[in-house]
Motif scaffolding. Structure first.
Motif, PDB file in Angstrom:
ATOM      1  N   LEU A  59      -2.455   1.670   4.282  1.00  0.00           N
ATOM      2  CA  LEU A  59      -3.864   1.422   3.974  1.00  0.00           C
ATOM      3  C   LEU A  59      -4.203  -0.059   4.085  1.00  0.00           C
ATOM      4  O   LEU A  59      -5.293  -0.428   4.521  1.00  0.00           O
ATOM      5  N   ALA A  60      -3.267  -0.927   3.691  1.00  0.00           N
ATOM      6  CA  ALA A  60      -3.522  -2.371   3.744  1.00  0.00           C
ATOM      7  C   ALA A  60      -3.743  -2.827   5.178  1.00  0.00           C
ATOM      8  O   ALA A  60      -4.720  -3.522   5.488  1.00  0.00           O
ATOM      9  N   SER A  61      -2.848  -2.435   6.091  1.00  0.00           N
ATOM     10  CA  SER A  61      -2.938  -2.900   7.471  1.00  0.00           C
ATOM     11  C   SER A  61      -4.099  -2.282   8.230  1.00  0.00           C
ATOM     12  O   SER A  61      -4.848  -2.971   8.924  1.00  0.00           O
ATOM     13  N   VAL A  62      -4.261  -0.962   8.107  1.00  0.00           N
ATOM     14  CA  VAL A  62      -5.262  -0.292   8.931  1.00  0.00           C
ATOM     15  C   VAL A  62      -6.673  -0.765   8.592  1.00  0.00           C
ATOM     16  O   VAL A  62      -7.531  -0.914   9.477  1.00  0.00           O
ATOM     17  N   GLN A  63      -6.942  -1.054   7.317  1.00  0.00           N
ATOM     18  CA  GLN A  63      -8.295  -1.500   6.950  1.00  0.00           C
ATOM     19  C   GLN A  63      -8.593  -2.891   7.499  1.00  0.00           C
ATOM     20  O   GLN A  63      -9.739  -3.179   7.889  1.00  0.00           O
ATOM     21  N   LEU A  64      -7.591  -3.752   7.540  1.00  0.00           N
ATOM     22  CA  LEU A  64      -7.804  -5.092   8.095  1.00  0.00           C
ATOM     23  C   LEU A  64      -7.966  -5.032   9.608  1.00  0.00           C
ATOM     24  O   LEU A  64      -8.743  -5.800  10.193  1.00  0.00           O
ATOM     25  N   PHE A  65      -7.253  -4.114  10.271  1.00  0.00           N
ATOM     26  CA  PHE A  65      -7.468  -3.902  11.703  1.00  0.00           C
ATOM     27  C   PHE A  65      -8.878  -3.388  11.960  1.00  0.00           C
ATOM     28  O   PHE A  65      -9.556  -3.803  12.903  1.00  0.00           O
ATOM     29  N   LEU A  66      -9.337  -2.453  11.116  1.00  0.00           N
ATOM     30  CA  LEU A  66     -10.684  -1.907  11.265  1.00  0.00           C
ATOM     31  C   LEU A  66     -11.742  -2.998  11.078  1.00  0.00           C
ATOM     32  O   LEU A  66     -12.752  -3.034  11.781  1.00  0.00           O
ATOM     33  N   TRP A  94       5.595   4.769  18.273  1.00  0.00           N
ATOM     34  CA  TRP A  94       6.712   4.550  17.349  1.00  0.00           C
ATOM     35  C   TRP A  94       6.364   3.575  16.225  1.00  0.00           C
ATOM     36  O   TRP A  94       7.160   3.369  15.314  1.00  0.00           O
ATOM     37  N   ARG A  95       5.192   2.970  16.297  1.00  0.00           N
ATOM     38  CA  ARG A  95       4.808   1.968  15.297  1.00  0.00           C
ATOM     39  C   ARG A  95       3.909   2.574  14.233  1.00  0.00           C
ATOM     40  O   ARG A  95       2.884   3.186  14.530  1.00  0.00           O
ATOM     41  N   GLY A  96       4.292   2.397  12.978  1.00  0.00           N
ATOM     42  CA  GLY A  96       3.465   2.853  11.870  1.00  0.00           C
ATOM     43  C   GLY A  96       2.641   1.710  11.309  1.00  0.00           C
ATOM     44  O   GLY A  96       3.089   0.559  11.294  1.00  0.00           O
ATOM     45  N   PHE A  97       1.439   2.008  10.842  1.00  0.00           N
ATOM     46  CA  PHE A  97       0.599   0.961  10.243  1.00  0.00           C
ATOM     47  C   PHE A  97       1.275   0.347   9.015  1.00  0.00           C
ATOM     48  O   PHE A  97       1.003  -0.804   8.662  1.00  0.00           O
ATOM     49  N   SER A  98       2.160   1.103   8.352  1.00  0.00           N
ATOM     50  CA  SER A  98       2.806   0.603   7.133  1.00  0.00           C
ATOM     51  C   SER A  98       3.730  -0.570   7.394  1.00  0.00           C
ATOM     52  O   SER A  98       4.075  -1.312   6.474  1.00  0.00           O
ATOM     53  N   GLY A  99       4.145  -0.782   8.660  1.00  0.00           N
ATOM     54  CA  GLY A  99       5.053  -1.884   8.962  1.00  0.00           C
ATOM     55  C   GLY A  99       4.421  -3.015   9.734  1.00  0.00           C
ATOM     56  O   GLY A  99       5.114  -3.921  10.192  1.00  0.00           O
ATOM     57  N   GLU A 100       3.083  -3.004   9.880  1.00  0.00           N
ATOM     58  CA  GLU A 100       2.426  -3.978  10.740  1.00  0.00           C
ATOM     59  C   GLU A 100       2.286  -5.359  10.112  1.00  0.00           C
ATOM     60  O   GLU A 100       2.188  -6.349  10.811  1.00  0.00           O
ATOM     61  N   GLY A 101       2.196  -5.452   8.792  1.00  0.00           N
ATOM     62  CA  GLY A 101       2.110  -6.765   8.151  1.00  0.00           C
ATOM     63  C   GLY A 101       0.815  -7.499   8.404  1.00  0.00           C
ATOM     64  O   GLY A 101       0.775  -8.734   8.386  1.00  0.00           O
ATOM     65  N   ALA A 102      -0.280  -6.754   8.618  1.00  0.00           N
ATOM     66  CA  ALA A 102      -1.561  -7.405   8.925  1.00  0.00           C
ATOM     67  C   ALA A 102      -2.095  -8.235   7.764  1.00  0.00           C
ATOM     68  O   ALA A 102      -2.858  -9.173   7.967  1.00  0.00           O
ATOM     69  N   ALA A 103      -1.691  -7.891   6.537  1.00  0.00           N
ATOM     70  CA  ALA A 103      -2.228  -8.590   5.368  1.00  0.00           C
ATOM     71  C   ALA A 103      -1.431  -9.834   4.995  1.00  0.00           C
ATOM     72  O   ALA A 103      -1.853 -10.604   4.139  1.00  0.00           O
ATOM     73  N   LEU A 104      -0.285 -10.060   5.644  1.00  0.00           N
ATOM     74  CA  LEU A 104       0.607 -11.134   5.209  1.00  0.00           C
ATOM     75  C   LEU A 104      -0.046 -12.511   5.282  1.00  0.00           C
ATOM     76  O   LEU A 104       0.145 -13.341   4.398  1.00  0.00           O
ATOM     77  N   SER A 141      -6.636  -5.332  -0.508  1.00  0.00           N
ATOM     78  CA  SER A 141      -6.175  -4.395   0.519  1.00  0.00           C
ATOM     79  C   SER A 141      -4.694  -4.073   0.337  1.00  0.00           C
ATOM     80  O   SER A 141      -4.271  -2.931   0.530  1.00  0.00           O
ATOM     81  N   ALA A 142      -3.908  -5.091  -0.020  1.00  0.00           N
ATOM     82  CA  ALA A 142      -2.469  -4.890  -0.185  1.00  0.00           C
ATOM     83  C   ALA A 142      -2.145  -3.921  -1.311  1.00  0.00           C
ATOM     84  O   ALA A 142      -1.069  -3.324  -1.340  1.00  0.00           O
ATOM     85  N   MET A 143      -3.071  -3.758  -2.249  1.00  0.00           N
ATOM     86  CA  MET A 143      -2.882  -2.803  -3.339  1.00  0.00           C
ATOM     87  C   MET A 143      -3.520  -1.453  -3.023  1.00  0.00           C
ATOM     88  O   MET A 143      -3.552  -0.554  -3.848  1.00  0.00           O
ATOM     89  N   GLY A 144      -4.066  -1.306  -1.811  1.00  0.00           N
ATOM     90  CA  GLY A 144      -4.666  -0.047  -1.407  1.00  0.00           C
ATOM     91  C   GLY A 144      -6.054   0.194  -1.955  1.00  0.00           C
ATOM     92  O   GLY A 144      -6.565   1.312  -1.908  1.00  0.00           O
ATOM     93  N   LEU A 145      -6.717  -0.859  -2.470  1.00  0.00           N
ATOM     94  CA  LEU A 145      -7.999  -0.677  -3.153  1.00  0.00           C
ATOM     95  C   LEU A 145      -9.206  -0.689  -2.217  1.00  0.00           C
ATOM     96  O   LEU A 145     -10.298  -0.302  -2.628  1.00  0.00           O
ATOM     97  N   LEU A 146      -9.018  -1.130  -0.962  1.00  0.00           N
ATOM     98  CA  LEU A 146     -10.151  -1.250  -0.056  1.00  0.00           C
ATOM     99  C   LEU A 146      -9.968  -0.403   1.192  1.00  0.00           C
ATOM    100  O   LEU A 146      -8.886  -0.375   1.780  1.00  0.00           O
ATOM    101  N   GLY A 147     -11.031   0.283   1.593  1.00  0.00           N
ATOM    102  CA  GLY A 147     -11.119   0.928   2.892  1.00  0.00           C
ATOM    103  C   GLY A 147     -12.233   0.244   3.665  1.00  0.00           C
ATOM    104  O   GLY A 147     -12.977  -0.561   3.108  1.00  0.00           O
ATOM    105  N   TYR A 148     -12.368   0.551   4.958  1.00  0.00           N
ATOM    106  CA  TYR A 148     -13.392  -0.125   5.751  1.00  0.00           C
ATOM    107  C   TYR A 148     -14.246   0.880   6.504  1.00  0.00           C
ATOM    108  O   TYR A 148     -13.722   1.797   7.146  1.00  0.00           O
ATOM    109  N   ASP A 149     -15.571   0.697   6.396  1.00  0.00           N
ATOM    110  CA  ASP A 149     -16.542   1.547   7.071  1.00  0.00           C
ATOM    111  C   ASP A 149     -17.077   0.786   8.284  1.00  0.00           C
ATOM    112  O   ASP A 149     -17.780  -0.220   8.136  1.00  0.00           O
ATOM    113  N   LEU A 150     -16.751   1.265   9.477  1.00  0.00           N
ATOM    114  CA  LEU A 150     -17.146   0.569  10.703  1.00  0.00           C
ATOM    115  C   LEU A 150     -18.652   0.549  10.905  1.00  0.00           C
ATOM    116  O   LEU A 150     -19.211  -0.438  11.390  1.00  0.00           O
TER     117      LEU A 150
END
Length: 445
Positions: free
Chosen positions: A173-180, A282-292, A341-350
């Motif tokens: 959830l952390a990575s995918v919302q920041l990508f969105l 083969w890549r999961g959003f859980s390993g992307e590290g977008a929030a780092l 986002s890292a705590m899963g508290l935010l989603g993103y509406d495009l």
């Protein structure tokens, strides 16, 4: 949504200095998270389309593109959030490389929201069977509560109980919302164009990237890039959308600038279905590290707690608006966004172009526990293994001690390099390595 009025005993204060600014928010105990058993109860206005979207979401959650059968059994079904006159169902494929969401908008239901909240349930066969049998003229009542989600139709009621939220999903959830949040709309197709596009979807599981391109007014998938084509890895994953295509009136395609994810959003009046796929199967959003990147600089826990309460009260979080209204530096707001986002508290509406709020257990400890690279970077600093060897206005060089080997980090403008195997393999596409994180953190400490 009705206006919310707060009364403060003391004003908030913003202290500005030459190098930084500090915001001290007045305590607002009036904003208390209500412990209500029911978040939504009411009729679905388009139960047939909504049920087909939920079945497709369940198909996404049951799919996997790189996990073993043992790993499949460990993961569960949709996250459901009710609030701000919307009901959202979210889920990941078992491998966390595909993210799907069903948004039931205000015109898609006739019901009440006693409170706002989030729960996580497992859609079992009785629920799937009930959804599959929904007809276009049928009355269907949906209820979302703290401990269950239920649908009722023709005297039949199916209840799904709350299950634990997988840690892997919180990381995703952390990575995918920041990508969105970074994504831009590139294409919009009507129903005929959408059906034409998916007719060109290749059979099987292609081992190479495909591109979404335009030939005149006709879109298609091609193994050859041309013009402003969008790169799609693991294009076969898009077959998950096929059952919904005949019902959709429009398809919008959003691409993250570096093509780390592509989102396909189908429209059905007051119901939307979104499917985001990672760069490769083969890549999961859980390993992307977008929030780092946004977690490097420390932010006071009191700020995070205050913004969490603000987001809960308003059901959404707009970083730009917060920056303007509170006079905060955008970088600090990005840090707050990253932590929520890292705590899963935010989603993103495009479509609405802002974050929405999920009410999950508020645990600041999640930030480090869910981001091992950040934890490892802090350990490197604590052990004194990071040394800055050169620092100028536009270039930083550093040496980081590893296990039997020294790694060298170079930061030059927006370019970042490290001699470690992680950076050599991913070239920064999956977030910063622990050595670059440690160097950046040392520079601001």
């Amino acid at each position: 949504m009705s206006d919310i009025v707060y009364h403060y005993q003391n004003p908030s204060v913003l202290n500005k200095t030459a190098g930084s600014d500090e915001l001290f928010l007045s305590k607002y105990s009036e904003v208390q998270k209500k412990d209500v058993p029911c978040f939504f109860w009411g009729k679905l206005k388009d139960p047939y389309t909504t049920s087909r979207c939920l079945i497709t979401l369940s198909n996404v959650v049951q799919s996997s593109f790189n996990l073993s059968p043992f790993q499949l059994a460990m993961l569960k079904d949709p996250i459901v959030t009710a609030g701000n006159e919307k009901i959202r169902f979210e889920g990941f494929s078992h491998c966390a490389g595909v993210y799907a969401r069903v948004d039931i908008l205000p015109d898609g239901h006739d019901g009440e929201f006693p409170g706002n909240g989030t729960t996580n349930v497992d859609f079992n066969q009785p629920m799937i069977s009930a959804l599959s049998s929904v007809s276009k003229a049928e009355n269907v009542v949906l209820s979302v509560g703290k401990k269950e989600v239920a649908i009722a139709k023709e005297g039949q009621k199916i209840v799904e109980r709350k299950v634990p939220l997988p840690t892997k999903w919180i990381k995703g959830l952390a990575s995918v919302q920041l990508f969105l949040a970074d994504a831009e709309r590139v294409f919009t197709f009507n129903r005929i164009q959408t059906l034409q596009l998916f007719q060109s979807l290749p059979n099987g599981k292609p081992r190479t990237d495909y591109y979404l391109i335009m030939r005149g007014t006709k879109p298609s998938f091609s193994p050859v890039k041309s013009g402003n084509g969008i790169c799609i890895g693991g294009v076969h994953r898009l077959r998950l959308l096929e059952p919904l295509l005949p019902l959709a009136t429009e398809l919008r395609v959003f691409a993250q600038p570096a093509m780390q994810s592509v989102t396909w959003q189908l429209y059905f009046g007051a119901v939307r279905f979104s499917l985001s796929i990672s760069r490769d199967a083969w890549r999961g959003f859980s390993g992307e590290g977008a929030a780092l990147e946004s977690l490097i600089e420390d932010v006071p826990d009191s700020w995070i707690d205050a913004v969490d309460k603000f987001s809960y009260a308003n059901h959404e979080f707009n970083p730009t608006l917060l920056s303007i209204e509170e006079g905060l530096d955008l970088k600090k707001v990005e840090n707050i966004t990253g932590r929520l986002s890292a705590m899963g508290l935010l989603g993103y509406d495009l479509d609405e172009n802002h974050f929405f709020y999920r009410r999950l257990p508020f645990k600041l400890s999640r930030i480090l526990s869910l981001n091992p690279r950040l934890k490892d970077a802090e350990k490197l600093l604590e052990e004194g293994k990071v040394a800055i060897t050169l620092q100028t206005d536009n270039r930083v060089e550093a040496k980081v001690q590893g296990s039997g080997v020294n790694h060298f980090v170079v930061l030059e403008g927006e370019n970042e390099k490290c001699t470690c195997t992680w950076f050599s393999k991913h070239q920064g596409e999956r977030g910063l390595c622990k050595h670059i994180l440690a160097v950046k953190k040392k520079l601001i400490s």
